[in-house]
Design a protein around this motif. Structure first.
Motif, PDB file in Angstrom:
ATOM      1  N   THR A 176     -69.047 -50.354  -7.698  1.00  0.00           N
ATOM      2  CA  THR A 176     -68.557 -51.196  -6.611  1.00  0.00           C
ATOM      3  C   THR A 176     -68.049 -50.339  -5.459  1.00  0.00           C
ATOM      4  N   LYS A 177     -67.777 -51.016  -4.341  1.00  0.00           N
ATOM      5  CA  LYS A 177     -67.168 -50.399  -3.170  1.00  0.00           C
ATOM      6  C   LYS A 177     -66.070 -51.311  -2.641  1.00  0.00           C
ATOM      7  N   ASN A 178     -65.072 -50.674  -2.021  1.00  0.00           N
ATOM      8  CA  ASN A 178     -64.050 -51.408  -1.266  1.00  0.00           C
ATOM      9  C   ASN A 178     -63.298 -52.414  -2.136  1.00  0.00           C
ATOM     10  N   VAL A 179     -62.672 -51.895  -3.180  1.00  0.00           N
ATOM     11  CA  VAL A 179     -61.893 -52.727  -4.097  1.00  0.00           C
ATOM     12  C   VAL A 179     -60.425 -52.343  -3.982  1.00  0.00           C
ATOM     13  N   LYS A 180     -59.562 -53.383  -3.900  1.00  0.00           N
ATOM     14  CA  LYS A 180     -58.113 -53.176  -3.859  1.00  0.00           C
ATOM     15  C   LYS A 180     -57.448 -54.040  -4.927  1.00  0.00           C
ATOM     16  N   ILE A 181     -56.497 -53.435  -5.646  1.00  0.00           N
ATOM     17  CA  ILE A 181     -55.576 -54.198  -6.482  1.00  0.00           C
ATOM     18  C   ILE A 181     -54.190 -53.893  -5.949  1.00  0.00           C
ATOM     19  N   ILE A 182     -53.513 -54.905  -5.434  1.00  0.00           N
ATOM     20  CA  ILE A 182     -52.240 -54.680  -4.749  1.00  0.00           C
ATOM     21  C   ILE A 182     -51.247 -55.769  -5.127  1.00  0.00           C
ATOM     22  N   GLY A 183     -49.994 -55.534  -4.753  1.00  0.00           N
ATOM     23  CA  GLY A 183     -48.957 -56.533  -4.969  1.00  0.00           C
ATOM     24  C   GLY A 183     -47.796 -55.979  -5.749  1.00  0.00           C
ATOM     25  N   LYS A 184     -46.862 -56.861  -6.112  1.00  0.00           N
ATOM     26  CA  LYS A 184     -45.662 -56.474  -6.851  1.00  0.00           C
ATOM     27  C   LYS A 184     -45.628 -57.103  -8.234  1.00  0.00           C
ATOM     28  N   GLY A 185     -46.760 -57.565  -8.710  1.00  0.00           N
ATOM     29  CA  GLY A 185     -46.829 -58.160 -10.032  1.00  0.00           C
ATOM     30  C   GLY A 185     -47.004 -57.121 -11.119  1.00  0.00           C
ATOM     31  N   THR A 186     -47.192 -57.602 -12.352  1.00  0.00           N
ATOM     32  CA  THR A 186     -47.263 -56.752 -13.533  1.00  0.00           C
ATOM     33  C   THR A 186     -48.587 -56.947 -14.257  1.00  0.00           C
ATOM     34  N   ILE A 187     -49.143 -55.837 -14.738  1.00  0.00           N
ATOM     35  CA  ILE A 187     -50.325 -55.869 -15.598  1.00  0.00           C
ATOM     36  C   ILE A 187     -49.877 -55.390 -16.968  1.00  0.00           C
ATOM     37  N   ASN A 188     -49.893 -56.292 -17.938  1.00  0.00           N
ATOM     38  CA  ASN A 188     -49.364 -56.015 -19.277  1.00  0.00           C
ATOM     39  C   ASN A 188     -50.516 -55.917 -20.270  1.00  0.00           C
ATOM     40  N   GLY A 189     -50.734 -54.701 -20.810  1.00  0.00           N
ATOM     41  CA  GLY A 189     -51.821 -54.494 -21.755  1.00  0.00           C
ATOM     42  C   GLY A 189     -51.510 -54.906 -23.175  1.00  0.00           C
ATOM     43  N   GLY A 234     -48.781 -50.517  -5.678  1.00  0.00           N
ATOM     44  CA  GLY A 234     -47.603 -51.362  -5.767  1.00  0.00           C
ATOM     45  C   GLY A 234     -47.337 -52.016  -7.101  1.00  0.00           C
ATOM     46  N   VAL A 235     -48.337 -52.190  -7.946  1.00  0.00           N
ATOM     47  CA  VAL A 235     -48.176 -52.994  -9.149  1.00  0.00           C
ATOM     48  C   VAL A 235     -47.479 -52.217 -10.255  1.00  0.00           C
ATOM     49  N   LYS A 236     -46.935 -52.961 -11.222  1.00  0.00           N
ATOM     50  CA  LYS A 236     -46.362 -52.386 -12.432  1.00  0.00           C
ATOM     51  C   LYS A 236     -47.383 -52.541 -13.552  1.00  0.00           C
ATOM     52  N   ILE A 237     -47.625 -51.458 -14.297  1.00  0.00           N
ATOM     53  CA  ILE A 237     -48.654 -51.458 -15.338  1.00  0.00           C
ATOM     54  C   ILE A 237     -48.006 -50.948 -16.621  1.00  0.00           C
ATOM     55  N   ILE A 238     -48.017 -51.761 -17.673  1.00  0.00           N
ATOM     56  CA  ILE A 238     -47.260 -51.425 -18.881  1.00  0.00           C
ATOM     57  C   ILE A 238     -48.093 -51.632 -20.148  1.00  0.00           C
ATOM     58  N   ASP A 239     -47.724 -50.890 -21.186  1.00  0.00           N
ATOM     59  CA  ASP A 239     -48.181 -51.091 -22.563  1.00  0.00           C
ATOM     60  C   ASP A 239     -49.705 -51.105 -22.687  1.00  0.00           C
ATOM     61  N   VAL A 257     -65.287 -41.708  -9.166  1.00  0.00           N
ATOM     62  CA  VAL A 257     -64.840 -42.446  -7.983  1.00  0.00           C
ATOM     63  C   VAL A 257     -64.734 -41.490  -6.807  1.00  0.00           C
ATOM     64  N   LYS A 258     -65.160 -41.954  -5.650  1.00  0.00           N
ATOM     65  CA  LYS A 258     -65.016 -41.196  -4.411  1.00  0.00           C
ATOM     66  C   LYS A 258     -64.124 -41.967  -3.450  1.00  0.00           C
ATOM     67  N   ASN A 259     -63.082 -41.302  -2.977  1.00  0.00           N
ATOM     68  CA  ASN A 259     -62.114 -41.868  -2.039  1.00  0.00           C
ATOM     69  C   ASN A 259     -61.223 -42.886  -2.754  1.00  0.00           C
ATOM     70  N   LEU A 260     -60.152 -42.375  -3.342  1.00  0.00           N
ATOM     71  CA  LEU A 260     -59.268 -43.170  -4.191  1.00  0.00           C
ATOM     72  C   LEU A 260     -57.823 -42.962  -3.756  1.00  0.00           C
ATOM     73  N   LEU A 261     -57.070 -44.065  -3.651  1.00  0.00           N
ATOM     74  CA  LEU A 261     -55.646 -44.022  -3.387  1.00  0.00           C
ATOM     75  C   LEU A 261     -54.900 -44.744  -4.494  1.00  0.00           C
ATOM     76  N   LEU A 262     -53.988 -44.032  -5.153  1.00  0.00           N
ATOM     77  CA  LEU A 262     -53.073 -44.616  -6.130  1.00  0.00           C
ATOM     78  C   LEU A 262     -51.673 -44.440  -5.563  1.00  0.00           C
ATOM     79  N   LYS A 263     -51.016 -45.543  -5.218  1.00  0.00           N
ATOM     80  CA  LYS A 263     -49.767 -45.440  -4.474  1.00  0.00           C
ATOM     81  C   LYS A 263     -48.714 -46.398  -5.013  1.00  0.00           C
ATOM     82  N   ASP A 264     -47.497 -45.868  -5.158  1.00  0.00           N
ATOM     83  CA  ASP A 264     -46.319 -46.679  -5.500  1.00  0.00           C
ATOM     84  C   ASP A 264     -46.527 -47.501  -6.775  1.00  0.00           C
ATOM     85  N   LEU A 265     -47.187 -46.905  -7.749  1.00  0.00           N
ATOM     86  CA  LEU A 265     -47.375 -47.567  -9.031  1.00  0.00           C
ATOM     87  C   LEU A 265     -46.192 -47.285  -9.947  1.00  0.00           C
ATOM     88  N   HIS A 266     -45.901 -48.233 -10.819  1.00  0.00           N
ATOM     89  CA  HIS A 266     -44.928 -48.031 -11.899  1.00  0.00           C
ATOM     90  C   HIS A 266     -45.694 -48.187 -13.207  1.00  0.00           C
TER      91      HIS A 266
END
Length: 451
Positions: free
Chosen positions: A99-112, A179-184, A195-204
């Motif tokens: 894929t190209k031009n994909v963003k996952i953003i916000g202040k929510g949580t991804i719980n594995g 921005g998102v929180k990613i846990i467990d 991946v070419k051209n990647l930004l990982l920012k302000d993750l928890h």
């Protein structure tokens, strides 16, 4: 650009309803329209695997939680790279591939919801399982010819219990995860692959320290990567740079190039900022600055061994704080994980033939770092006799050891074959060109041990 909400496709946020089909319908609608935005609002959204198409912005509002159902049968075989080898493994919990031009953003949580996965791995180990047994393992074994002879890092390749990563981007361009929180996580947490051209920012990113193989970020054969302002506390390495393992990684020949890591915090991990141990295609132009790696087992960790291959160079690590570690700097060419034969020639102290599978480390600078109360040693630099670490510069650094700690210098990193030392000194072996300038070491009776 169209804007959608998951409720429009039958989604329910009660934490019980399976939203897998709702997400599939929503992303299919975006794909048909050439992209757009999907927003997930407050509540707990239980789901199976999610696939994100090109030109998509996936927004998790504050208070939103994606809660992944921990059932192996829900995650079908998917082509990926697992512990450095291309193969089929369980479908990542969230995947965006080709894929190209994909963003996952916000202040929510991804719980594995990783606990059932970790417990299952432990149960398999405790009962002595040595080959594929469960149906999902047998399916993967049938698709991964020769898996018995492929290298691994102890995650479970020999039984084909190839747990899913939590968020994976593979064969992508222009990706943002912010921005998102990613846990467990069941396995590796954030895994960008090719991946070419990647930004990982302000993750928890947070997993329990006891959770097996739950690396925080694994940048795997990628180009032009920025990792900024992230907090990582996990059960294996924190922020890792990789490029495939052994013959398969050499065959793929996709190095990791141009990685900038800045203003990040790592806690509790086996390594803070890590290069390896999957080093086959090489890594270069790796720069890290202004990070706090205190409380990790090793702050800076570069690890490989014979058979893994790769050329590692142009690495600059600057202004890092690494207090209360076992060892602040570990550069280890005798890395043991994934090998049970302690007498293997891989760990010989004698020169071995130089081949395409001989790793190389050179042109590394470590500048302006502070590490107080190191429990095992002040540092650990060990190259190979046939391929010494070359052009290593460490300057303007301040280290001290905790001489009251009962942790052995032999715990500085994970290795086989090296002779025992008992002083918490800065150990240097097979690195004749190492240059130390304005390096202060307090604590051990001997500041350096040269071998």
């Amino acid at each position: 650009m169209i804007e959608l909400r998951i409720e429009d496709f039958g989604g329910k946020n009660d934490g019980k309803f399976n939203n897998t089909n709702a997400f599939a319908l929503a992303f299919a609608e975006l794909a048909r329209n050439g992209g757009g935005k999907l927003t997930v609002g407050k509540g707990i959204w239980a789901t199976g695997p999610i696939d994100i198409p090109s030109d998509t912005t996936f927004v998790l509002d504050e208070g939103a939680e994606l809660s992944f159902i921990a059932e192996p049968s829900l995650y079908p075989p998917t082509f990926t790279r697992w512990e450095g080898v291309e193969c089929f493994a369980m479908h990542p919990l969230i995947l965006s591939s080709h894929t190209k031009n994909v963003k996952i953003i916000g202040k929510g949580t991804i719980n594995g919801n990783g606990a059932p996965w970790w417990d299952l791995k432990k149960a398999k180990k405790d009962r002595g399982q040595t080959k594929p047994e469960d149906s999902y393992e047998l399916v993967l074994a049938s698709m991964n010819a020769g898996f018995e002879n492929q290298p691994g890092g102890g995650g479970g390749r020999e039984i084909q219990f190839l747990r899913p990563s939590l968020v994976e981007f593979s064969f992508c361009e222009n990706v943002i995860l912010e921005g998102v929180k990613i846990i467990d996580s069941p396995f590796w947490t954030v895994h960008p692959l090719y991946v070419k051209n990647l930004l990982l920012k302000d993750l928890h990113i947070e997993n329990p320290y006891t959770a097996p193989n739950t690396d925080g970020i694994d940048v795997d054969s990628c180009e032009d990567v920025t990792i900024e302002g992230c907090f990582v506390s996990v059960g294996d390495d924190g922020i890792c740079i990789k490029s495939g393992s052994g013959p398969d990684g050499i065959r793929c020949n996709k190095p990791t190039v141009n990685v900038e890591i800045k203003n990040c915090t790592v806690r509790n991990a086996h390594g803070g900022i890590v290069i390896g141990s999957e080093t086959a295609a090489g890594m270069s132009h790796i720069h890290a600055s202004n990070c706090d790696l205190s409380g990790t087992d090793r702050g800076i960790r570069i690890k490989s061994r014979r058979g893994r291959g790769g050329d590692i160079f142009d690495v600059e690590l600057k202004n890092l704080v690494m207090n209360d570690t076992l060892c602040p700097i570990a550069m280890n060419m005798y890395y043991k994980c994934g090998i049970t034969d302690t007498k293997s020639p891989l760990f010989s102290l004698e020169k071995q033939p130089v081949t395409s599978e001989t790793p190389r480390i050179h042109d590394v600078k470590i500048i302006g770092c502070v590490a107080k109360n190191c429990k095992a040693s002040a540092g650990f630099i060990v190259g190979l006799p046939e391929m010494p670490i070359d052009n290593l510069e460490i300057r303007d650094c301040d280290f001290s050891t905790d001489e009251t700690s009962d942790r052995s210098p032999m715990e500085s990193d994970m290795f086989y074959g090296l002779p025992e030392v008992t002083v918490k000194s800065f150990r240097v072996r097979n690195a004749p060109g190492a240059k130390f300038s304005n390096v202060k070491i307090e604590g051990p009776k001997e500041t350096f041990i040269y071998e």
